[in-house]
Design a protein around this motif. Structure first.
Motif, PDB file in Angstrom:
ATOM      1  N   ALA A 191     -11.062  -7.796  20.660  1.00  0.00           N
ATOM      2  CA  ALA A 191     -11.083  -6.337  20.697  1.00  0.00           C
ATOM      3  C   ALA A 191     -11.353  -5.836  22.107  1.00  0.00           C
ATOM      4  O   ALA A 191     -10.734  -4.873  22.571  1.00  0.00           O
ATOM      5  N   LEU A 192     -12.274  -6.507  22.805  1.00  0.00           N
ATOM      6  CA  LEU A 192     -12.606  -6.082  24.161  1.00  0.00           C
ATOM      7  C   LEU A 192     -11.397  -6.224  25.085  1.00  0.00           C
ATOM      8  O   LEU A 192     -11.143  -5.373  25.946  1.00  0.00           O
ATOM      9  N   ALA A 193     -10.620  -7.298  24.881  1.00  0.00           N
ATOM     10  CA  ALA A 193      -9.413  -7.485  25.696  1.00  0.00           C
ATOM     11  C   ALA A 193      -8.435  -6.335  25.449  1.00  0.00           C
ATOM     12  O   ALA A 193      -7.853  -5.782  26.395  1.00  0.00           O
ATOM     13  N   LEU A 194      -8.266  -5.942  24.169  1.00  0.00           N
ATOM     14  CA  LEU A 194      -7.344  -4.847  23.851  1.00  0.00           C
ATOM     15  C   LEU A 194      -7.841  -3.521  24.428  1.00  0.00           C
ATOM     16  O   LEU A 194      -7.064  -2.735  24.973  1.00  0.00           O
ATOM     17  N   VAL A 195      -9.153  -3.290  24.307  1.00  0.00           N
ATOM     18  CA  VAL A 195      -9.725  -2.063  24.850  1.00  0.00           C
ATOM     19  C   VAL A 195      -9.511  -2.011  26.363  1.00  0.00           C
ATOM     20  O   VAL A 195      -9.136  -0.975  26.925  1.00  0.00           O
ATOM     21  N   SER A 196      -9.730  -3.159  27.034  1.00  0.00           N
ATOM     22  CA  SER A 196      -9.548  -3.200  28.489  1.00  0.00           C
ATOM     23  C   SER A 196      -8.112  -2.845  28.857  1.00  0.00           C
ATOM     24  O   SER A 196      -7.866  -2.046  29.768  1.00  0.00           O
ATOM     25  N   LEU A 197      -7.157  -3.433  28.116  1.00  0.00           N
ATOM     26  CA  LEU A 197      -5.738  -3.149  28.379  1.00  0.00           C
ATOM     27  C   LEU A 197      -5.432  -1.667  28.186  1.00  0.00           C
ATOM     28  O   LEU A 197      -4.784  -1.045  29.040  1.00  0.00           O
ATOM     29  N   LEU A 199      -7.481   0.924  28.259  1.00  0.00           N
ATOM     30  CA  LEU A 199      -8.119   1.761  29.274  1.00  0.00           C
ATOM     31  C   LEU A 199      -7.375   1.670  30.603  1.00  0.00           C
ATOM     32  O   LEU A 199      -7.188   2.668  31.293  1.00  0.00           O
ATOM     33  N   MET A 200      -6.947   0.450  30.927  1.00  0.00           N
ATOM     34  CA  MET A 200      -6.210   0.267  32.186  1.00  0.00           C
ATOM     35  C   MET A 200      -4.982   1.141  32.224  1.00  0.00           C
ATOM     36  O   MET A 200      -4.713   1.848  33.190  1.00  0.00           O
ATOM     37  N   HIS A 201      -4.214   1.090  31.124  1.00  0.00           N
ATOM     38  CA  HIS A 201      -2.977   1.847  31.078  1.00  0.00           C
ATOM     39  C   HIS A 201      -3.272   3.346  31.137  1.00  0.00           C
ATOM     40  O   HIS A 201      -2.629   4.095  31.869  1.00  0.00           O
ATOM     41  N   ALA A 202      -4.290   3.756  30.375  1.00  0.00           N
ATOM     42  CA  ALA A 202      -4.625   5.182  30.320  1.00  0.00           C
ATOM     43  C   ALA A 202      -5.095   5.690  31.674  1.00  0.00           C
ATOM     44  O   ALA A 202      -4.705   6.769  32.114  1.00  0.00           O
ATOM     45  N   PHE A 203      -5.918   4.896  32.350  1.00  0.00           N
ATOM     46  CA  PHE A 203      -6.460   5.322  33.637  1.00  0.00           C
ATOM     47  C   PHE A 203      -5.353   5.611  34.633  1.00  0.00           C
ATOM     48  O   PHE A 203      -5.410   6.562  35.392  1.00  0.00           O
TER      49      PHE A 203
END
Lengths: 280, 143
Positions: A191-197, A199-203
């Motif tokens: 889940a943390l890996a998906l959240v990181s991905l 957030l990266m895209h959104a940022f």
């Protein structure tokens, strides 16, 4: 060059250079202070593998040269000016680290040369990043005037890696990275890996921060996601793994724990990579 | 590295004031920085090659015995002549009276790096001068 020393233009350039040195010193302190005041960083200075420490310092030089291309102390014309800048900020960062550690009483008589050199070298790495970024973050000149050509695809990837290193270096030496990895289940890691991905895209593409990239209309979103966010996250994980390995945090751990710790450290790394254009 | 820019224009022309070339002063400072970086890397590599993998070798010596309001303080110094850092180094002391242990005291030194020394102290309630004092290193963990 020898004739240039006497000319008033050279004096002006030297004054600007000295101001740049002061700024670099400030940048080294701002970025390295959290690490200068972290116990693990002092201890790693003497017990980490000397070869890994040498490799870390050696890799810092080309990274600084790359950062100098995109930010750095001053607008530079040629590669050798970037190399000069990189070496200057390393010296400034080493001085800042040595002085601060001495005042803190971390460097005392009775310590071996290995211990003292190790402590200073380890702190020089984050300090030199801060010193190099001082130009772009604290610089006086308006940004617009010295904006260089927009980075190429590879330049963009390099910036993401540098941004990941910039944030994750703060946390990689601490015990907590491995501790958090121990506490997380495999599901939570995924889940943390998906959240990181996400957030990266959104940022980068959705929130439209200053310096973020507006999505060109003719490029489909999935293409940007695959070429920048996914590749970027792979770089982030690589940087995380390297940081953990350099600090000896992966030694003796199982593959599952190493991957899990990389994902944990990749979380701040992903934020750093995504905001690289803001920070750097 | 120094040759890679050979193909580019030799000097920045005055018509491009935004691009500064490196001043002699900066080159001097850059050279010092470069020298330090090379020296630090060389030192670490030589250290890694020249120092064989050796366990910590800790020696302990009593430096002083002083009377404090909290008891008798036995100050000691531990030195590590080995090739690895000892973490959580356990130092203990005993006071004996005619072979029988009458008092013990222990302390943990967080880290004792290779080729370095650290100081510490053990506190006893009885005067070590009247008894037989012995200090020893009990153990350590790898960092």
């Amino acid at each position: 060059m020898s004739t240039a020393i006497a000319s008033p233009r050279a004096f002006k350039a030297d004054a600007a250079f000295l101001r740049g040195l002061g700024r670099a010193f400030a940048g080294a302190l701002i970025f390295a202070l959290p690490m200068l005041m972290t116990m693990e960083m002092w201890q790693l200075g003497f017990y980490m593998d000397p070869l890994r420490l040498a490799l870390l310092l050696a890799l810092t030089v080309p990274t600084l040269v790359g950062l100098s291309r995109f930010g750095g102390l001053r607008p530079t014309a040629r590669l050798r000016d970037d190399v000069a800048d990189a070496l200057v900020v390393l010296l400034v960062a080493a001085l800042a680290a040595a002085v601060t550690l001495y005042i803190f009483g971390i460097l005392t008589p009775g310590m071996s040369a290995r211990e003292i050199i190790g402590k200073i070298v380890l702190q020089t790495v984050p300090g030199s990043f801060g010193a190099m970024l001082a130009r772009s973050q604290l610089g006086g000149e308006p940004e617009g005037e010295r904006e260089k050509d927009p980075p190429t695809y590879w330049g963009e990837l390099f910036l993401m890696g540098a941004g990941a290193l910039f944030l994750s270096f703060n946390m990689a030496p601490t015990e907590e990275m491995v501790l958090i990895a121990y506490k997380m289940s495999a599901w939570q890691s995924a889940a943390l890996a998906l959240v990181s991905l996400g957030l990266m895209h959104a940022f980068v593409y959705t929130l439209n921060f200053r310096g973020g990239s507006a999505r060109p209309d003719h490029i489909p979103a999935w293409s940007l996601f695959a070429r920048f966010t996914l590749v970027g996250y792979a770089i982030v994980l690589g940087v995380s793994l390297f940081s953990l390995w350099v600090f000896g945090r992966t030694d003796g751990d199982s593959l599952k724990e190493i991957l899990s710790a990389s994902i944990v450290l990749g979380f701040p790394g992903a934020i750093g990579a995504a905001s690289a254009r803001l920070l750097l | 590295m120094s040759r890679s820019d050979a193909g580019e224009p030799q000097e920045t022309s005055p018509s491009q004031p935004a691009l500064e070339s490196t001043s002699p002063l900066e080159w001097v400072i850059a050279a010092i920085g470069g020298l330090l970086v090379v020296a630090a890397i060389a030192y670490m590599v030589v250290f890694a090659i020249a120092e064989p993998e050796r366990p910590p070798a800790v020696t302990l010596s009593v430096t002083s015995v002083t009377t404090t309001p909290g008891g008798y303080l036995v100050s000691f110094r531990v030195a590590n002549a080995g090739g690895a850092t000892a973490a959580a180094l356990q130092v203990s002391g005993e006071l004996r009276e005619g072979g029988a242990v009458v008092e013990t005291s222990a302390v943990t030194i967080d880290y004792l790096p290779q080729q370095s020394e650290r100081e510490g102290g053990l506190v006893f309630t009885r005067d070590p001068e009247d008894l037989t004092l012995s200090l020893r290193v009990e153990g350590y963990s790898e960092p």
